[in-house]
Scaffold this motif. Sequence first.
Motif, short mmCIF file in Angstrom:
data_model
loop_
_atom_site.label_atom_id
_atom_site.label_comp_id
_atom_site.label_asym_id
_atom_site.label_seq_id
_atom_site.Cartn_x
_atom_site.Cartn_y
_atom_site.Cartn_z
N LEU A 210 41.38 21.98 45.06
CA LEU A 210 40.12 22.61 45.46
C LEU A 210 40.36 23.73 46.47
O LEU A 210 39.78 24.81 46.37
CB LEU A 210 39.17 21.57 46.05
CG LEU A 210 38.30 20.77 45.09
CD1 LEU A 210 37.41 19.80 45.87
CD2 LEU A 210 37.44 21.69 44.24
N MET A 211 41.20 23.47 47.47
CA MET A 211 41.46 24.49 48.49
C MET A 211 42.17 25.71 47.90
O MET A 211 42.01 26.83 48.39
CB MET A 211 42.29 23.89 49.63
CG MET A 211 41.54 22.87 50.48
SD MET A 211 40.08 23.55 51.32
CE MET A 211 38.75 23.00 50.21
N SER A 212 42.97 25.50 46.84
CA SER A 212 43.66 26.63 46.22
C SER A 212 42.68 27.63 45.63
O SER A 212 42.97 28.83 45.54
CB SER A 212 44.62 26.12 45.14
OG SER A 212 43.91 25.67 43.99
N LEU A 213 41.52 27.16 45.20
CA LEU A 213 40.52 28.05 44.61
C LEU A 213 39.97 29.03 45.65
O LEU A 213 39.48 30.11 45.30
CB LEU A 213 39.38 27.23 44.01
CG LEU A 213 39.75 26.25 42.89
CD1 LEU A 213 38.53 25.47 42.44
CD2 LEU A 213 40.38 26.99 41.71
N PHE A 214 40.08 28.66 46.93
CA PHE A 214 39.51 29.49 48.00
C PHE A 214 40.57 30.22 48.81
O PHE A 214 40.32 31.32 49.33
CB PHE A 214 38.66 28.64 48.94
CG PHE A 214 37.51 27.94 48.26
CD1 PHE A 214 36.34 28.62 48.00
CD2 PHE A 214 37.60 26.62 47.86
CE1 PHE A 214 35.27 27.99 47.37
CE2 PHE A 214 36.55 25.98 47.23
CZ PHE A 214 35.38 26.67 46.98
N PHE A 215 41.75 29.63 48.95
CA PHE A 215 42.74 30.19 49.88
C PHE A 215 43.88 30.93 49.20
O PHE A 215 44.57 31.70 49.86
CB PHE A 215 43.31 29.07 50.77
CG PHE A 215 42.38 28.63 51.85
CD1 PHE A 215 42.31 29.32 53.05
CD2 PHE A 215 41.53 27.54 51.66
CE1 PHE A 215 41.45 28.92 54.05
CE2 PHE A 215 40.67 27.14 52.65
CZ PHE A 215 40.61 27.84 53.86
N ILE A 216 44.13 30.68 47.92
CA ILE A 216 45.18 31.44 47.24
C ILE A 216 44.56 32.68 46.63
O ILE A 216 43.71 32.58 45.74
CB ILE A 216 45.87 30.58 46.16
CG1 ILE A 216 46.59 29.39 46.81
CG2 ILE A 216 46.86 31.42 45.36
CD1 ILE A 216 47.32 28.49 45.85
N PRO A 217 44.94 33.85 47.12
CA PRO A 217 44.27 35.09 46.68
C PRO A 217 44.54 35.41 45.21
O PRO A 217 45.60 35.13 44.67
CB PRO A 217 44.88 36.16 47.60
CG PRO A 217 46.19 35.60 48.03
CD PRO A 217 46.00 34.11 48.09
N LYS A 218 43.54 36.00 44.58
CA LYS A 218 43.64 36.43 43.18
C LYS A 218 43.08 37.85 43.07
O LYS A 218 42.21 38.24 43.85
CB LYS A 218 42.86 35.49 42.26
CG LYS A 218 43.31 34.04 42.30
CD LYS A 218 42.47 33.18 41.37
CE LYS A 218 42.84 31.70 41.48
NZ LYS A 218 42.53 31.16 42.82
N GLY A 219 43.57 38.58 42.11
CA GLY A 219 43.08 39.92 41.88
C GLY A 219 41.72 39.90 41.21
O GLY A 219 41.25 38.85 40.75
N PRO A 220 41.05 41.04 41.12
CA PRO A 220 39.73 41.12 40.46
C PRO A 220 39.82 40.65 39.01
O PRO A 220 40.62 41.15 38.23
CB PRO A 220 39.40 42.61 40.54
CG PRO A 220 40.21 43.13 41.70
CD PRO A 220 41.47 42.33 41.69
N GLY A 221 38.99 39.67 38.68
CA GLY A 221 38.98 39.15 37.32
C GLY A 221 40.14 38.24 36.97
O GLY A 221 40.21 37.72 35.85
N GLU A 222 41.05 38.04 37.92
CA GLU A 222 42.21 37.18 37.65
C GLU A 222 41.82 35.71 37.72
O GLU A 222 41.05 35.30 38.59
CB GLU A 222 43.32 37.46 38.66
CG GLU A 222 44.60 36.68 38.41
CD GLU A 222 45.66 36.95 39.47
OE1 GLU A 222 46.74 36.34 39.39
OE2 GLU A 222 45.39 37.77 40.38
N ARG A 223 42.35 34.92 36.81
CA ARG A 223 42.06 33.48 36.77
C ARG A 223 43.35 32.68 36.89
O ARG A 223 44.43 33.20 36.66
CB ARG A 223 41.34 33.12 35.47
CG ARG A 223 39.97 33.77 35.32
CD ARG A 223 39.29 33.30 34.05
NE ARG A 223 37.97 33.90 33.90
CZ ARG A 223 37.14 33.63 32.89
NH1 ARG A 223 37.52 32.78 31.93
NH2 ARG A 223 35.96 34.21 32.83
N MET A 224 43.20 31.43 37.25
CA MET A 224 44.37 30.57 37.35
C MET A 224 45.01 30.41 35.98
O MET A 224 44.32 30.25 34.97
CB MET A 224 43.96 29.19 37.92
CG MET A 224 45.14 28.32 38.31
SD MET A 224 44.61 26.71 39.02
CE MET A 224 43.78 27.25 40.51
#
Length: 372
Positions: A210-224
């Motif tokens: 859950l915390m990874s969804l908020f604290f690991i940065p992603k680029g615009p439109g990028e998904r896990m």
Amino acid sequence: MIFWILLAVLFNGVISFACGVGAAGDTTVSWALLAVNFVFYLGITQTGIVFSAIMRLSKSEWGLYFSRLGEILTLSFMPVAAIVYIILYIFGTDHLFYWANPEKFHGHISPWVGRGLFFWRNVISNVLFYITSYLYFSSGRREEKQAHPQEGLKKRRNILAGAVCFFFVIANTTIAWDFGMMIIPHWESSIFPPYFWSGNILSGTAFVFLMSLFFIPKGPGERMDKEILDSMGKVFMGLVLLWAYMFWSQHIVLWYANVPQMMKPVFRQMSGYFAPAFIFMLLTLFIIPFFALLFRRLKLSANAMAVIAGLILAGMWVSRYLMIIPVFSDGGEWIIMSWTGISLIFGGLSSTILSLIVFFRLFPEVKAAASR
């Protein structure tokens, strides 16, 4: 803005608890609620670095995505854990532990219990865990800075990963003894500590996700990455089955032995006013996650996985509630829904997230995701 909202929620939790224990009358249940949240949040945060260590030992490449965040989750929460434990020890011991008031308890008190032993066994076991965790984290940072890490450094970190898991088991076993078994006179279960820390690993892994969804940065439109989601879904399934096995082992042995003194505390958790909470725990920790994770489509959806992780965390909090509260209450009063109860839950959550935010502000060079 989010920082100040979380700070306000934490402040509300502190004030609500202080008002609860400062009120006239018996404040034991308020202290029990603090113990519930202490045990819960300590368990899920300590699991962060254990997840990283397990991924290291199993040579999992996909797990590196979550590993650094898990390590930081453990280390950043350490000051909060120390403060709450000291408060419980100084002010809450008389309310929570029968052995703290020998003049009121008419019966044999084991020499294993007592203020000194209670304090030092938890302090020593947890200090060893956090020292090992820091050494594991710092060696990982050094390994990252080298283009071609030395074999000696890799070997050292592998050894530290095993040590982290070892001291996690020791530290969580002492917590299970003191906050699960030794609040009940002459109740014991050899399977209870593994049942306890296997639950922490399950819920802690869910919290890291859950915390990874908020604290690991992603680029615009990028998904896990779907491979990462699929792999984490398989880990969820494995840990859900492990928890179910430990749950079965804990309860079937007591039922088969048919010793009233051993059975009564356990069956009290699943009967009377506590029955709905017990059913909710089973639904959220086993039944719903098990059947949901059978579908690959759900495992490949970050939103679906987040819902499953949230359910697991809710179920584990209820499990810790059922571990402690039935000793001090018949469950007739819905203390979960009291203002103090709700405030402590969200206060604990806000303190955990604030710990991460403060860590990243103090050490901006440390990224939430490891480079390798």
